[in-house]
Design a protein around this motif. Sequence first.
Motif, PDB file in Angstrom:
ATOM      1  N   ALA A  82      -6.520   1.195   0.467  1.00 17.55           N
ATOM      2  CA  ALA A  82      -6.769  -0.247   0.387  1.00 17.55           C
ATOM      3  C   ALA A  82      -8.257  -0.536   0.586  1.00 17.55           C
ATOM      4  O   ALA A  82      -8.908   0.050   1.445  1.00 17.55           O
ATOM      5  CB  ALA A  82      -5.961  -0.994   1.437  1.00 17.55           C
ATOM      6  N   SER A  83      -8.775  -1.421  -0.253  1.00 15.26           N
ATOM      7  CA  SER A  83     -10.157  -1.880  -0.096  1.00 15.26           C
ATOM      8  C   SER A  83     -10.168  -3.399  -0.189  1.00 15.26           C
ATOM      9  O   SER A  83      -9.258  -4.001  -0.760  1.00 15.26           O
ATOM     10  CB  SER A  83     -11.057  -1.263  -1.169  1.00 15.26           C
ATOM     11  N   ALA A  95      -9.542  -8.455   7.256  1.00 19.48           N
ATOM     12  CA  ALA A  95      -8.706  -7.488   6.535  1.00 19.48           C
ATOM     13  C   ALA A  95      -9.261  -6.079   6.658  1.00 19.48           C
ATOM     14  O   ALA A  95      -8.509  -5.117   6.876  1.00 19.48           O
ATOM     15  CB  ALA A  95      -8.578  -7.895   5.066  1.00 19.48           C
ATOM     16  N   LYS A  96     -10.565  -5.942   6.524  1.00 23.55           N
ATOM     17  CA  LYS A  96     -11.188  -4.619   6.655  1.00 23.55           C
ATOM     18  C   LYS A  96     -10.938  -4.037   8.040  1.00 23.55           C
ATOM     19  O   LYS A  96     -10.642  -2.847   8.177  1.00 23.55           O
ATOM     20  CB  LYS A  96     -12.689  -4.709   6.383  1.00 23.55           C
ATOM     21  N   ALA A  97     -11.060  -4.856   9.066  1.00 25.96           N
ATOM     22  CA  ALA A  97     -10.834  -4.387  10.435  1.00 25.96           C
ATOM     23  C   ALA A  97      -9.361  -4.063  10.683  1.00 25.96           C
ATOM     24  O   ALA A  97      -9.023  -3.007  11.223  1.00 25.96           O
ATOM     25  CB  ALA A  97     -11.319  -5.443  11.429  1.00 25.96           C
ATOM     26  N   LYS A  98      -8.494  -4.953  10.249  1.00 30.94           N
ATOM     27  CA  LYS A  98      -7.059  -4.803  10.518  1.00 30.94           C
ATOM     28  C   LYS A  98      -6.441  -3.633   9.755  1.00 30.94           C
ATOM     29  O   LYS A  98      -5.539  -2.968  10.249  1.00 30.94           O
ATOM     30  CB  LYS A  98      -6.341  -6.106  10.152  1.00 30.94           C
ATOM     31  N   PHE A  99      -6.924  -3.387   8.534  1.00 32.76           N
ATOM     32  CA  PHE A  99      -6.326  -2.358   7.689  1.00 32.76           C
ATOM     33  C   PHE A  99      -7.271  -1.189   7.432  1.00 32.76           C
ATOM     34  O   PHE A  99      -7.171  -0.512   6.408  1.00 32.76           O
ATOM     35  CB  PHE A  99      -5.855  -2.978   6.369  1.00 32.76           C
ATOM     36  N   SER A 100      -8.161  -0.923   8.361  1.00 31.50           N
ATOM     37  CA  SER A 100      -9.156   0.146   8.185  1.00 31.50           C
ATOM     38  C   SER A 100      -8.517   1.520   8.023  1.00 31.50           C
ATOM     39  O   SER A 100      -9.100   2.404   7.406  1.00 31.50           O
ATOM     40  CB  SER A 100     -10.148   0.153   9.348  1.00 31.50           C
ATOM     41  N   ALA A 144       0.800  -1.235   0.000  1.00 32.38           N
ATOM     42  CA  ALA A 144       0.000   0.000   0.000  1.00 32.38           C
ATOM     43  C   ALA A 144       0.833   1.285   0.000  1.00 32.38           C
ATOM     44  O   ALA A 144       0.467   2.228  -0.707  1.00 32.38           O
ATOM     45  CB  ALA A 144      -0.985  -0.008   1.162  1.00 32.38           C
ATOM     46  N   PRO A 145       1.941   1.368   0.741  1.00 31.31           N
ATOM     47  CA  PRO A 145       2.697   2.628   0.725  1.00 31.31           C
ATOM     48  C   PRO A 145       3.269   2.997  -0.647  1.00 31.31           C
ATOM     49  O   PRO A 145       3.544   4.155  -0.918  1.00 31.31           O
ATOM     50  CB  PRO A 145       3.837   2.377   1.720  1.00 31.31           C
ATOM     51  N   LYS A 146       3.433   2.030  -1.534  1.00 27.54           N
ATOM     52  CA  LYS A 146       3.993   2.298  -2.863  1.00 27.54           C
ATOM     53  C   LYS A 146       2.944   2.309  -3.959  1.00 27.54           C
ATOM     54  O   LYS A 146       3.251   2.597  -5.100  1.00 27.54           O
ATOM     55  CB  LYS A 146       5.062   1.258  -3.192  1.00 27.54           C
ATOM     56  N   ALA A 147       1.710   1.977  -3.615  1.00 26.21           N
ATOM     57  CA  ALA A 147       0.665   1.824  -4.627  1.00 26.21           C
ATOM     58  C   ALA A 147      -0.336   2.979  -4.580  1.00 26.21           C
ATOM     59  O   ALA A 147      -0.589   3.547  -3.524  1.00 26.21           O
ATOM     60  CB  ALA A 147      -0.071   0.510  -4.412  1.00 26.21           C
ATOM     61  N   GLU A 148      -0.894   3.252  -5.741  1.00 23.15           N
ATOM     62  CA  GLU A 148      -1.990   4.226  -5.805  1.00 23.15           C
ATOM     63  C   GLU A 148      -3.211   3.669  -5.080  1.00 23.15           C
ATOM     64  O   GLU A 148      -3.884   4.358  -4.327  1.00 23.15           O
ATOM     65  CB  GLU A 148      -2.319   4.517  -7.260  1.00 23.15           C
ATOM     66  N   SER A 149      -3.485   2.394  -5.337  1.00 24.89           N
ATOM     67  CA  SER A 149      -4.575   1.721  -4.638  1.00 24.89           C
ATOM     68  C   SER A 149      -4.298   0.225  -4.588  1.00 24.89           C
ATOM     69  O   SER A 149      -3.578  -0.311  -5.420  1.00 24.89           O
ATOM     70  CB  SER A 149      -5.919   1.995  -5.320  1.00 24.89           C
ATOM     71  N   VAL A 150      -4.900  -0.421  -3.602  1.00 24.01           N
ATOM     72  CA  VAL A 150      -4.755  -1.860  -3.405  1.00 24.01           C
ATOM     73  C   VAL A 150      -6.157  -2.434  -3.222  1.00 24.01           C
ATOM     74  O   VAL A 150      -6.953  -1.894  -2.454  1.00 24.01           O
ATOM     75  CB  VAL A 150      -3.898  -2.184  -2.161  1.00 24.01           C
ATOM     76  N   ILE A 151      -6.445  -3.509  -3.943  1.00 24.36           N
ATOM     77  CA  ILE A 151      -7.716  -4.204  -3.793  1.00 24.36           C
ATOM     78  C   ILE A 151      -7.409  -5.624  -3.348  1.00 24.36           C
ATOM     79  O   ILE A 151      -6.712  -6.355  -4.047  1.00 24.36           O
ATOM     80  CB  ILE A 151      -8.507  -4.243  -5.120  1.00 24.36           C
ATOM     81  N   GLY A 152      -7.906  -5.999  -2.186  1.00 18.73           N
ATOM     82  CA  GLY A 152      -7.755  -7.356  -1.682  1.00 18.73           C
ATOM     83  C   GLY A 152      -9.043  -8.126  -1.921  1.00 18.73           C
ATOM     84  O   GLY A 152     -10.124  -7.616  -1.624  1.00 18.73           O
ATOM     85  N   ILE A 153      -8.921  -9.328  -2.452  1.00 20.28           N
ATOM     86  CA  ILE A 153     -10.109 -10.136  -2.766  1.00 20.28           C
ATOM     87  C   ILE A 153      -9.924 -11.524  -2.165  1.00 20.28           C
ATOM     88  O   ILE A 153      -8.866 -12.139  -2.312  1.00 20.28           O
ATOM     89  CB  ILE A 153     -10.310 -10.253  -4.292  1.00 20.28           C
TER      90      ILE A 153
END
Length: 150
Positions: free
Chosen positions: A32-33, A22-27, A3-12
């Motif tokens: 990141a979504s 993941a939503k709770a840990k990386f809120s 995430a620090p190097k990316a414009e956006s991150v999508i986790g599936i």
Amino acid sequence: FIAPKAESVIGIDFDPKAVANAKAKFSRVRNASFQLGDIRRLSLPANHFDVVAWDAAIEHFTKEEMDSIFLSIRSVLRDGGMLLGSTVARQEHLQHHDHEFEFSSPEELASFLRAYFRSVYVWERRHEDRVNFYFRCTDGEKNLRSRSTA
């Protein structure tokens, strides 16, 4: 980690508990979504991603399923985009009831991946309790053997 190097991150993930975790840990990670989805049935935008990371999941699919998955991954990568990932090696003493297919050597995995990508680099790492194969794949001109792929 990306995430620090990316414009956006999508986790599936197909597991609702994993997505909720993941939503709770990386809120607090604003770019990141996380979404529920099955990689075999995803509809993602073509030529959209610079990097797709597929970690410790290939072994859960049959070769036929992997075929459609890799074609799908290729279609969502931008020109020069890269697939990164890992998989556990087939080991007689380590049986996984939920694994559909395990590769027995880095060469076998590399040969399989070359059906989808022009440049493939696979290496092996022995852990205390297992052996993993790691891979980088692209149709671009990047040096896949270097430590830094950015």
